[in-house]
Design an enzyme around this catalytic site. Structure first.
Site, short mmCIF file in Angstrom:
data_model
loop_
_atom_site.label_atom_id
_atom_site.label_comp_id
_atom_site.label_asym_id
_atom_site.label_seq_id
_atom_site.Cartn_x
_atom_site.Cartn_y
_atom_site.Cartn_z
N GLU A 128 0.82 -1.21 0.00
CA GLU A 128 0.00 0.00 0.00
C GLU A 128 0.85 1.26 0.00
OE1 GLU A 128 -3.91 1.95 0.35
OE2 GLU A 128 -3.02 0.17 -0.59
N THR A 186 -11.69 9.86 -12.34
CA THR A 186 -10.80 9.19 -11.39
C THR A 186 -11.20 7.74 -11.13
OG1 THR A 186 -9.58 9.57 -9.32
CG2 THR A 186 -11.98 9.77 -9.22
#
Length: 476
Positions: free
Chosen positions: A338, A444
């Site tokens: 991450e 997005t």
């Protein structure tokens, strides 16, 4: 006998023969009239067809002339390379089919175990309403199914929406579809307020005062909670076809990119380029995988600069893409964590070690391949796809990893895996004529929006809108 038959045939050409036989004369006359009418009718149809064709050609020429006139009058500049019709590489065809099969596996699992719910939990083969029950995976996947030509699945998805997603879809599309300018006016007022207090370096903290529009002394990041603001400054400019009416967005974006340059650092010993986070005057040598959308954004926006700056920002995009690809290559599973920390003399190390099927790196590889034609980006994307297939594919769909070092799996198929990751992966191996970048811009969440020229007068029906938001953070 032959001579006798020949003489008998000639009598039918003798007018006296018919004068003695009125019925045959009438039949001959009727045949002549009908034949004449038939020939006349065919000629009339042909003439009408030619006239209609000429009119259509004339209309096409007129429209082309008008279009060229409009382009000249508003000074539209198309900075994207022209879409070329090229032969499909057999390797690309094979890889595209593999990605399509992955989408079918993911979608079929969602249909079977979580139909109408937000997301699928593949390990337990059950659904979960992570977003309040609006059918997020179903809604997010619609255009991916359509782009991949999965017509049957697309039709089924469009029909259940009638039950589970009507209100949400209508709300999301309200300001774009009603023609009522007030919704777009409100969100564009936000940009006007931001512009009045916009910092010199163009970098906004992730927390903004709703009263003054000014930021507090909180983290500045191109990762979670800060990324899409910068992305949308550029994309609203592109969506408006780069006309004077959307020039403000481009100006603000360029100011932010100058600020981005102050956050750029390089590792030792391998010289990986990365984007720091900043808190006050302190730099934190950490970069989220979410920030890997930035190489694609920089590549997309580089063509709006002059030659020198264009080359500089494209080069930066390529350097950052190499770093993001190595987020994947640096782990045993070949899937990225991450976020990453950077240390003097040791390059990078995984911080938060889960992977939740994120699309950002693949998204950037897609843009870089489209804009440079360098097939290296396709190879990197294919390696990432194979890592997903090896580590994340299970019987009930696709799952993330709790730890990219050990490969321990979680129990969630994020909706953006179907909406974004697999879509960008499929487009990475598709001809540029599929969703050409001079006609479409992706939001997005990777949904394509048509580029619509915005006039200088700012006609409300053509006004796109922007909202401050972040990419989906997902759930582990």
């Amino acid at each position: 006998m032959a001579r006798s038959r020949s003489l008998s045939c000639w009598r039918y050409l003798n007018p006296a023969y018919y004068l003695k036989r009125p019925k045959k004369l009438a039949l001959l006359f009727m045949a002549f009239v009908m034949g004449t009418l038939f020939v006349w009718d065919r000629q009339s149809l042909l003439r009408e067809h030619e006239e209609e064709t000429a009119k259509l050609y004339s209309e096409v020429n007129r429209l082309q002339e008008e279009l060229e006139g409009v382009k000249s009058s508003i000074g539209v500049k198309n900075d994207f390379p022209a879409t070329k019709i090229i032969s499909d590489d057999p390797i690309d065809v094979e890889r595209r089919q593999k990605v399509k099969e992955a989408m079918l596996h993911a979608w079929s699992s969602y249909e079977k175990y979580a139909w109408g719910q937000d997301e699928l939990q593949p390990q337990s083969k059950s659904g979960v309403n992570s977003f309040g029950g609006l059918g997020a995976t179903l809604i997010d996947s619609l255009d991916t199914l359509y782009i991949m030509g999965l017509d049957e699945q697309f039709q089924r998805a469009r029909d259940i929406l009638a039950d589970s997603g009507t209100e949400q879809v209508e709300f999301i599309a309200l300001s774009q579809r009603t023609g009522d300018p007030k919704y777009q006016q409100k969100v564009e007022n936000v940009i006007s307020v931001f512009n009045k207090t916009f910092p010199e370096d163009g970098l906004l903290p992730i927390y903004i005062s709703p009263d003054s529009g000014t930021g507090s002394r909180t983290t500045i990041t191109f990762g979670a909670m800060g990324d899409s603001f910068y992305e949308y400054l550029l994309k609203v400019w592109i969506q408006g076809n780069k006309t004077a009416s959307v020039k403000l967005y481009r100006e603000m974006w360029e100011k932010s990119m100058n600020g981005l340059l102050t956050l750029i650092q390089k590792t030792t010993p391998s010289s990986f380029t990365y984007i720091c986070e900043r808190n006050g005057n302190s730099l934190h040598h950490k970069m989220d995988e979410l920030a890997c959308f930035a190489p694609g954004m920089l590549a997309l926006g580089s063509s709006g600069y002059g030659p020198e700056d264009s080359k500089k920002f494209m080069s930066l995009a390529q350097e950052l893409a190499w770093t993001c690809y190595n987020f994947y290559q640096s782990t045993p599973t070949k899937l990225a964590g991450e976020n990453y920390f950077f240390h003097e003399g040791r390059d990078m190390s995984v911080g938060t070690s889960w992977n939740i099927l994120r699309p950002e790196t693949v998204e950037s590889l897609f843009y870089l391949w489209r804009l440079t034609g360098n097939k290296t980006y396709q190879e990197w994307g294919w390696n990432i796809f194979q890592a997903f297939e090896k580590n994340s594919r299970v019987e009930g769909g696709y799952v993330g990893l709790k730890d990219v070092n050990s490969g321990v799996k979680d129990n969630m198929m994020q909706s953006f895996f179907l909406a974004e990751t697999l879509k960008y992966m499929y487009l990475l191996f598709s001809p540029p004529s599929l969703i050409p970048l001079d006609q479409w811009v992706f939001n997005t969440e990777a949904h394509p929006l048509k580029i619509v020229t915005r006039s200088v007068s700012g006609e409300q029906r053509n006004r796109p809108f922007i909202r401050q938001r972040a990419r989906k953070e997902g759930r582990n």
